[in-house]
Motif scaffolding. Sequence first.
Motif, short mmCIF file in Angstrom:
data_model
loop_
_atom_site.label_atom_id
_atom_site.label_comp_id
_atom_site.label_asym_id
_atom_site.label_seq_id
_atom_site.Cartn_x
_atom_site.Cartn_y
_atom_site.Cartn_z
N UNK A 1 -128.60 -56.54 33.88
CA UNK A 1 -128.02 -57.95 33.40
C UNK A 1 -126.96 -58.72 34.42
N UNK A 2 -126.92 -59.51 35.44
CA UNK A 2 -125.92 -60.29 36.02
C UNK A 2 -125.66 -61.26 35.33
N UNK A 3 -124.35 -62.30 35.23
CA UNK A 3 -123.94 -63.31 35.56
C UNK A 3 -123.32 -64.23 36.68
N UNK A 4 -123.39 -65.24 36.34
CA UNK A 4 -122.92 -66.62 37.24
C UNK A 4 -122.60 -67.59 36.37
N UNK A 5 -121.55 -67.73 37.16
CA UNK A 5 -120.59 -69.40 35.85
C UNK A 5 -120.40 -69.99 37.56
N UNK A 6 -120.05 -71.37 36.99
CA UNK A 6 -119.90 -72.46 38.24
C UNK A 6 -119.18 -73.75 36.94
N UNK A 7 -118.12 -74.44 37.54
CA UNK A 7 -117.73 -75.80 37.98
C UNK A 7 -118.34 -76.68 38.15
N UNK A 8 -119.20 -77.42 37.74
CA UNK A 8 -120.03 -78.68 38.93
C UNK A 8 -119.79 -80.10 38.75
N UNK A 9 -118.76 -80.33 39.60
CA UNK A 9 -118.03 -82.14 39.17
C UNK A 9 -118.89 -83.22 40.14
N UNK A 10 -119.27 -84.16 39.24
CA UNK A 10 -119.89 -84.90 38.60
C UNK A 10 -119.47 -86.35 39.63
N UNK A 11 -119.50 -86.97 40.83
CA UNK A 11 -118.52 -88.95 39.34
C UNK A 11 -119.43 -89.19 39.19
N UNK A 12 -119.40 -90.31 38.92
CA UNK A 12 -120.24 -91.10 37.93
C UNK A 12 -119.82 -92.45 38.51
N UNK A 13 -120.55 -93.35 38.53
CA UNK A 13 -120.60 -95.09 39.17
C UNK A 13 -120.07 -95.75 38.11
N UNK A 14 -120.26 -95.54 36.82
CA UNK A 14 -120.62 -96.45 35.17
C UNK A 14 -121.68 -95.55 34.29
N UNK A 15 -122.23 -95.93 34.08
CA UNK A 15 -123.08 -96.46 33.17
C UNK A 15 -124.32 -95.86 34.04
N UNK A 16 -124.62 -95.30 32.22
CA UNK A 16 -126.21 -94.31 33.60
C UNK A 16 -126.76 -93.19 33.49
N UNK A 17 -127.86 -93.08 34.56
CA UNK A 17 -128.34 -91.13 34.60
C UNK A 17 -128.36 -91.03 35.79
N UNK A 18 -127.83 -90.04 35.26
CA UNK A 18 -127.82 -89.35 37.42
C UNK A 18 -128.36 -88.43 37.31
N UNK A 19 -129.68 -87.73 38.39
CA UNK A 19 -130.26 -86.78 38.58
C UNK A 19 -129.23 -85.63 39.33
N UNK A 20 -129.43 -85.07 37.98
CA UNK A 20 -128.58 -83.98 38.94
C UNK A 20 -129.17 -82.80 39.14
N UNK A 21 -130.89 -82.84 39.51
CA UNK A 21 -131.41 -81.36 39.46
C UNK A 21 -131.24 -80.99 40.80
N UNK A 22 -131.49 -81.35 41.98
CA UNK A 22 -130.97 -80.91 43.04
C UNK A 22 -130.28 -80.24 43.24
N UNK A 23 -128.68 -80.31 42.95
CA UNK A 23 -126.90 -80.51 42.66
C UNK A 23 -127.70 -79.10 41.67
#
Length: 138
Positions: A1-23
């Motif tokens: 078994x292996x593990x991987x971690x990361x923190x991903x920072x997503x900028x937002x432009x106000x209310x709404x849904x942001x598709x992050x699937x590709x990232x």
Amino acid sequence: MRQAFTDMVIPTNGQGMIDITVQVARWLDDQGIASGLLTIFCQHTSASLLIQENAAPAARRDVERYFARIAPESRDYEHDDEGPDDMPAHLRTALTSVHLSIPVRQGAMTLGTWQGIYLFEHRRQLHRRTLTLHLIGE
């Protein structure tokens, strides 16, 4: 078994849904883990995560309007430290989720044909939202 971690920072432009699937998929590709479980965790109480329809923009707009109706902005909330969108943002987060678990098979998320991963920003102001991704597998 292996593990991987990361923190991903997503900028937002106000209310709404942001598709992050590709990232998320790009990060997953870089890990070299063929099968396992991906967990995504949103480190905030006024933003959340959803797996939702990713083909029809109208579906996304309908989801956003629905949450605006069931947790409307108002000065009637006791908790309004940051304005009229403060408490509704917390309610919308409570009604959704701050974490997702997605199985990984053959190096890819097992999302359905029309599924995408969304960061759901519930505040009107610009933010930088931090997501922690944790992958465990082999």
